[in-house]
Design a protein around this motif. Sequence first.
Motif, PDB file in Angstrom:
ATOM      1  N   VAL A  69       3.938 -54.886  30.481  1.00 25.41           N
ATOM      2  CA  VAL A  69       3.115 -56.094  30.546  1.00 25.41           C
ATOM      3  C   VAL A  69       3.238 -56.883  29.244  1.00 25.41           C
ATOM      4  O   VAL A  69       3.466 -56.314  28.177  1.00 25.41           O
ATOM      5  CB  VAL A  69       1.635 -55.757  30.827  1.00 25.41           C
ATOM      6  N   ARG A  70       3.079 -58.173  29.354  1.00 22.96           N
ATOM      7  CA  ARG A  70       3.325 -59.060  28.215  1.00 22.96           C
ATOM      8  C   ARG A  70       2.097 -59.318  27.354  1.00 22.96           C
ATOM      9  O   ARG A  70       2.222 -59.903  26.285  1.00 22.96           O
ATOM     10  CB  ARG A  70       3.839 -60.409  28.721  1.00 22.96           C
ATOM     11  N   HIS A  71       0.912 -58.935  27.797  1.00 24.93           N
ATOM     12  CA  HIS A  71      -0.283 -59.397  27.105  1.00 24.93           C
ATOM     13  C   HIS A  71      -1.196 -58.256  26.671  1.00 24.93           C
ATOM     14  O   HIS A  71      -2.398 -58.449  26.520  1.00 24.93           O
ATOM     15  CB  HIS A  71      -1.056 -60.362  28.000  1.00 24.93           C
ATOM     16  N   ALA A  72      -0.646 -57.067  26.438  1.00 24.27           N
ATOM     17  CA  ALA A  72      -1.465 -55.939  25.987  1.00 24.27           C
ATOM     18  C   ALA A  72      -1.470 -55.868  24.465  1.00 24.27           C
ATOM     19  O   ALA A  72      -0.459 -56.150  23.815  1.00 24.27           O
ATOM     20  CB  ALA A  72      -0.935 -54.635  26.571  1.00 24.27           C
ATOM     21  N   SER A  73      -2.623 -55.494  23.906  1.00 26.95           N
ATOM     22  CA  SER A  73      -2.763 -55.417  22.453  1.00 26.95           C
ATOM     23  C   SER A  73      -3.491 -54.141  22.062  1.00 26.95           C
ATOM     24  O   SER A  73      -4.266 -53.578  22.843  1.00 26.95           O
ATOM     25  CB  SER A  73      -3.546 -56.615  21.911  1.00 26.95           C
ATOM     26  N   TRP A  74      -3.245 -53.702  20.830  1.00 29.36           N
ATOM     27  CA  TRP A  74      -4.003 -52.608  20.244  1.00 29.36           C
ATOM     28  C   TRP A  74      -5.374 -53.120  19.819  1.00 29.36           C
ATOM     29  O   TRP A  74      -5.593 -54.328  19.721  1.00 29.36           O
ATOM     30  CB  TRP A  74      -3.238 -52.022  19.045  1.00 29.36           C
ATOM     31  N   SER A  75      -6.270 -52.192  19.525  1.00 29.93           N
ATOM     32  CA  SER A  75      -7.632 -52.585  19.162  1.00 29.93           C
ATOM     33  C   SER A  75      -7.690 -53.322  17.828  1.00 29.93           C
ATOM     34  O   SER A  75      -8.701 -53.949  17.518  1.00 29.93           O
ATOM     35  CB  SER A  75      -8.545 -51.355  19.118  1.00 29.93           C
ATOM     36  N   LYS A  78      -2.856 -56.119  17.141  1.00 32.03           N
ATOM     37  CA  LYS A  78      -1.392 -56.166  17.153  1.00 32.03           C
ATOM     38  C   LYS A  78      -0.897 -55.936  18.578  1.00 32.03           C
ATOM     39  O   LYS A  78      -1.459 -55.126  19.314  1.00 32.03           O
ATOM     40  CB  LYS A  78      -0.812 -55.125  16.199  1.00 32.03           C
ATOM     41  N   PRO A  79       0.165 -56.642  18.987  1.00 32.63           N
ATOM     42  CA  PRO A  79       0.628 -56.527  20.375  1.00 32.63           C
ATOM     43  C   PRO A  79       1.243 -55.162  20.669  1.00 32.63           C
ATOM     44  O   PRO A  79       1.838 -54.530  19.807  1.00 32.63           O
ATOM     45  CB  PRO A  79       1.680 -57.640  20.478  1.00 32.63           C
ATOM     46  N   ILE A  80       1.069 -54.727  21.910  1.00 31.49           N
ATOM     47  CA  ILE A  80       1.737 -53.522  22.405  1.00 31.49           C
ATOM     48  C   ILE A  80       3.058 -53.949  23.029  1.00 31.49           C
ATOM     49  O   ILE A  80       3.103 -54.888  23.818  1.00 31.49           O
ATOM     50  CB  ILE A  80       0.880 -52.792  23.451  1.00 31.49           C
ATOM     51  N   LYS A 136       1.855 -40.137  29.805  1.00 31.31           N
ATOM     52  CA  LYS A 136       1.846 -39.832  28.375  1.00 31.31           C
ATOM     53  C   LYS A 136       1.067 -40.919  27.632  1.00 31.31           C
ATOM     54  O   LYS A 136       1.320 -42.113  27.829  1.00 31.31           O
ATOM     55  CB  LYS A 136       3.270 -39.785  27.816  1.00 31.31           C
ATOM     56  N   PRO A 137       0.144 -40.565  26.758  1.00 36.07           N
ATOM     57  CA  PRO A 137      -0.570 -41.594  25.995  1.00 36.07           C
ATOM     58  C   PRO A 137       0.376 -42.296  25.028  1.00 36.07           C
ATOM     59  O   PRO A 137       1.158 -41.655  24.331  1.00 36.07           O
ATOM     60  CB  PRO A 137      -1.650 -40.803  25.244  1.00 36.07           C
ATOM     61  N   ILE A 138       0.317 -43.614  25.025  1.00 39.55           N
ATOM     62  CA  ILE A 138       1.200 -44.417  24.184  1.00 39.55           C
ATOM     63  C   ILE A 138       0.531 -44.643  22.827  1.00 39.55           C
ATOM     64  O   ILE A 138      -0.623 -45.048  22.747  1.00 39.55           O
ATOM     65  CB  ILE A 138       1.520 -45.758  24.854  1.00 39.55           C
ATOM     66  N   LEU A 139       1.282 -44.370  21.758  1.00 39.49           N
ATOM     67  CA  LEU A 139       0.750 -44.422  20.394  1.00 39.49           C
ATOM     68  C   LEU A 139       1.172 -45.710  19.681  1.00 39.49           C
ATOM     69  O   LEU A 139       2.225 -46.282  19.986  1.00 39.49           O
ATOM     70  CB  LEU A 139       1.250 -43.221  19.596  1.00 39.49           C
ATOM     71  N   PRO A 140       0.380 -46.152  18.715  1.00 34.96           N
ATOM     72  CA  PRO A 140       0.724 -47.374  17.967  1.00 34.96           C
ATOM     73  C   PRO A 140       1.812 -47.090  16.936  1.00 34.96           C
ATOM     74  O   PRO A 140       1.592 -46.355  15.967  1.00 34.96           O
ATOM     75  CB  PRO A 140      -0.598 -47.767  17.303  1.00 34.96           C
ATOM     76  N   TYR A 141       2.962 -47.687  17.128  1.00 42.87           N
ATOM     77  CA  TYR A 141       4.084 -47.496  16.217  1.00 42.87           C
ATOM     78  C   TYR A 141       3.705 -47.871  14.787  1.00 42.87           C
ATOM     79  O   TYR A 141       4.026 -47.153  13.838  1.00 42.87           O
ATOM     80  CB  TYR A 141       5.262 -48.346  16.697  1.00 42.87           C
ATOM     81  N   HIS A 142       2.986 -48.965  14.620  1.00 44.42           N
ATOM     82  CA  HIS A 142       2.694 -49.460  13.267  1.00 44.42           C
ATOM     83  C   HIS A 142       1.718 -48.558  12.526  1.00 44.42           C
ATOM     84  O   HIS A 142       1.615 -48.642  11.306  1.00 44.42           O
ATOM     85  CB  HIS A 142       2.162 -50.891  13.327  1.00 44.42           C
ATOM     86  N   VAL A 143       1.022 -47.680  13.246  1.00 45.76           N
ATOM     87  CA  VAL A 143       0.093 -46.750  12.606  1.00 45.76           C
ATOM     88  C   VAL A 143       0.742 -45.389  12.379  1.00 45.76           C
ATOM     89  O   VAL A 143       0.595 -44.772  11.320  1.00 45.76           O
ATOM     90  CB  VAL A 143      -1.185 -46.595  13.461  1.00 45.76           C
ATOM     91  N   ILE A 144       1.486 -44.909  13.349  1.00 49.10           N
ATOM     92  CA  ILE A 144       1.995 -43.533  13.329  1.00 49.10           C
ATOM     93  C   ILE A 144       3.367 -43.416  12.674  1.00 49.10           C
ATOM     94  O   ILE A 144       3.806 -42.326  12.310  1.00 49.10           O
ATOM     95  CB  ILE A 144       2.044 -42.966  14.765  1.00 49.10           C
ATOM     96  N   LYS A 145       4.080 -44.525  12.504  1.00 50.16           N
ATOM     97  CA  LYS A 145       5.467 -44.449  12.041  1.00 50.16           C
ATOM     98  C   LYS A 145       5.600 -43.767  10.683  1.00 50.16           C
ATOM     99  O   LYS A 145       6.652 -43.190  10.377  1.00 50.16           O
ATOM    100  CB  LYS A 145       6.084 -45.844  11.981  1.00 50.16           C
ATOM    101  N   SER A 146       4.554 -43.817   9.874  1.00 53.10           N
ATOM    102  CA  SER A 146       4.636 -43.208   8.543  1.00 53.10           C
ATOM    103  C   SER A 146       4.395 -41.701   8.573  1.00 53.10           C
ATOM    104  O   SER A 146       4.555 -41.025   7.553  1.00 53.10           O
ATOM    105  CB  SER A 146       3.618 -43.863   7.608  1.00 53.10           C
ATOM    106  N   ILE A 147       4.009 -41.174   9.722  1.00 53.51           N
ATOM    107  CA  ILE A 147       3.745 -39.736   9.845  1.00 53.51           C
ATOM    108  C   ILE A 147       4.964 -39.064  10.451  1.00 53.51           C
ATOM    109  O   ILE A 147       5.401 -39.426  11.544  1.00 53.51           O
ATOM    110  CB  ILE A 147       2.505 -39.479  10.728  1.00 53.51           C
TER     111      ILE A 147
END
Length: 705
Positions: A69-75, A78-80, A136-147
Motif C-alpha cells: 500500500v502507498r499510504h502506510a506510515s510508522w507511528s 515515517k512512511p512504510i 510476520k510482523p514488519i519492523l521499522p528499518y530506520h529504527v532497527i537497522k543499527s541493531i
Amino acid sequence: MRRGLSRRKSINEPVRPFWRRWWSGHIHLHSITEHGNYINWLADSYFIETHEDNPDVSDGNTRFTFDIVRHASWSDGKPISANDVSFTLNYYIQGDGNPYGADLSEVTSVYAPNDYTVIVEFDSVSYWHLSTIATKPILPYHVIKSIDPDDWTTWDPNPPNTSMVTSGPYYVSEYVAGEYTELSANQYYFKNPRLSFTQQDVGYISNPISDALCFSEMAAENQYCTAADGGGELTWTSRENPNPTPIANSSRIVGNQLVITATWPDGVGINNVSICMTSGIRFRDTDSLVIPDSSYDLFEGSIDVTQLSWMYVDGIKENDVVHITSNFSNTDCDFIVFWADSDNSTWRFEENLIQSQMSTLGSPENAAFWTDRNGTIAVGCFDYSLEAGEWTLEVATGDTIDFGTTNGRSKTAEIYDWDLDNNYNITATAKSDNTTYIVTATNISVISHYEPSITLLSPNSSIYVNTVLINWTISDNNERDTHRTSVFISKDNGSTYQLYSRGVDWRSVRSSSVSWNQTGWTRLDSYRVKVVVQDSSGLTDYDISDQSFTAGEVGIIDDVNPIIIGEEYHWMASGSSGNSFEWLAFDLHPSSFEVWYEGVLIRSGSWESGLIHVDCDQSEDGFYNYTLRVADEEGITTSMTTWVASGVTPPIDSISGTIPTGTTDLDIPVMFSITITIVSVAVIIVFGTLIVRSRMVEQNQFGIS
C-alpha cells in the motif's frame, strides 16, 4: 488511552509488557479474519508464480510478488515501504536464534526492486509458503537497522523515556512494570479512518452536512466545531486543466497530475488548513437513549434487544474495515454490533462483532472490525448509567487519506502519487483562533491514472535474417510514470506466445528495443511479436505485429517417420454389418494419406495427425487386407496393413510387431495412445512392443488403442 484488559477490570491491574515480543504493535502483509481467512493488509495485492507461470522463476521454486500500500506510515510519521518488508524478512533470516526466522529456511531471495514491490522466492513449489511470510510482523528499518541481526534481543524500548515506533492502531506511550500499560492512538495508522476524529480535527462527513460534529481534542472537551464554511472553496487543476475549477457534489475530476486546493479568503483569520478524502460508507444519525431495567446485565446471558436503542447501517461489503464512533450525552454507554439478519434470540455480548472495544469508560467510544460478508449491521447502544439523553452514531468504511495540515489560509493535495482512482468525499478543514470551518464535496469521481499506450514499430510483415530488431514507443498521459516492457514471440501466427524478454528495470524512457538473435530459431513464415508495457501504477497495454513475418535461421529438419498405431488383425462375425476399424497416425509435419484395399487405392487426401476411419463390412468370409500409407512434408512415408478376418480366426503365429487395441492384460484403456504426446514417440514404440509380448491371444473385437 490507559487500559487494562477490559473496562470491567482495574486500570491498575498488571499488564504484560507485550512490546518485548516483536510482533506487538506491528502490522503484517496479511491479516487473518475470525474465520481464518487471509485478507490483504499491508499488502495491497500479490501474485504467485512458479517456473510454469514464469520462466524467470527457477525450476522448482515459488515466487511471491507483493504490491505494498502507498499510504502506510510508522507511528513516528515515517512512511512504510517495501524496503521495511524486505529488511524485516532478511533480518529474521540472518538473526541467530530469531524465532521468526526459524521457518524461513527455504527462502532463496527477498528483495524490494522498488519502494512498493517485494519479491520473495522459495526453493520448493508450494502455495502454502504464503502462510510463512504473510503474518510476520514488519519492523521499522530506520529504527532497527543499527541493531545487528544477532543482537535482536537487545531491542528493549522503555516508553516514554525511549519511544516505541509501531505501525498498528496504538503504540505504547508509557509502561510502569506491574501496574499498567498506557496505549495511545497511532495517528498515522493507515487503516484507521478514526484519525479524522481523534487526531486531525475533522469528522466523518455524511451528505448533506449541516451540523458536522468534529470528534477531536475539542470533542473530548464537549466542544463543537462550527459547520459554516467561512467562505472556503474547493477547486481542482490538472496538467490538461490548469485553471482552478470549483468541485461540486457528484462531479468528476479527471486529469494527469491532479491537484485539489482548499482556500479561504483574507480577513477570516485562518491559521491552518487540512484536507482529507474518504471512500466507502459514511453514516451519521442521532437517536434517543433507551433506559434499561436497573437489574438488566448486558454482559451476561442472551441479549434482550428491548433494553437497548438500535440503529441499522446497510451497504456493508465483504472485506470492508468498518469504523464506528459514538458520542452520547449521558455519563456512560456501551455498544454492541451484530449482523441484522442473524437470529437476535441467540445474541450474546461476547459474540458481538466489536467484542468489548466500545465498552470502556470514555467518550466518544470507538471500534473497528473487518467483515467477511455483505449485509446490514445492527448497532445497539446500552445506557449503562441509566440516564436520559441522546446518542450519535457514525459509521465509515473504506479509506481515509489525510493530506496533512499547512499553515496559512490554503492547502493543496496532489492526488496522483496516492493512486486514488475511485469515488471519494473530500473534506477541507480550516482553523482560526476560535473557530473551525468545514468545506465538503461528496461523491467525487477521481480519475488521475491513465493506461499507457505502446506501439510496436517493428518487426511487421517482412523477411528477416540473423537478427530481428524489436522496437517500440510508449506514450502516457501520466508524465511521471515509469514503465517496464515484456517481449513475447509467437511461432504460430499469434495463437500462442512465449516470453522472450521481461523487463526488470523501471524506465522513464518512452522508446526502446530488444535484439532478437535468431540463432537456433526455426525458419518459419508464421512469426509474430507482442510487446506488453506496465506502468508504475500497474496499468498495462500491448501491441502485436500487424502481420506474420519470416524469421529464423534453421530449416525444418524432419527425419522421423510418421507413426501409425492400429490393429494387425481385426476380427468380425460372419455376415455381420456395421464393422469398422481405425488407425491413429501422427507426425510433426503431416501431409497426405492413402488407403488401399486388396491392392486398389480406395481413398486419399491431405492428412492431419489423428484418426483415420475405415468401414470394413465383407460379403464373404475370409481374410482381406487394408493398407494405410501416410507421408509427411519431407516425403517420408510409413505404411501399415490391417487384416480383416471375417468369420475366421487369425493364425496365432502371425501376430507380432504391432500395437494391439482394446484392453489387454496390462489394463491399457482403449484411448490410451491418443493421450501420449508426440515427444513420447520412443516410449510409445517401446511400450507397444511390451504390450504385444504380453498380449493374451484371443478372439476379440479390437478398438483403437
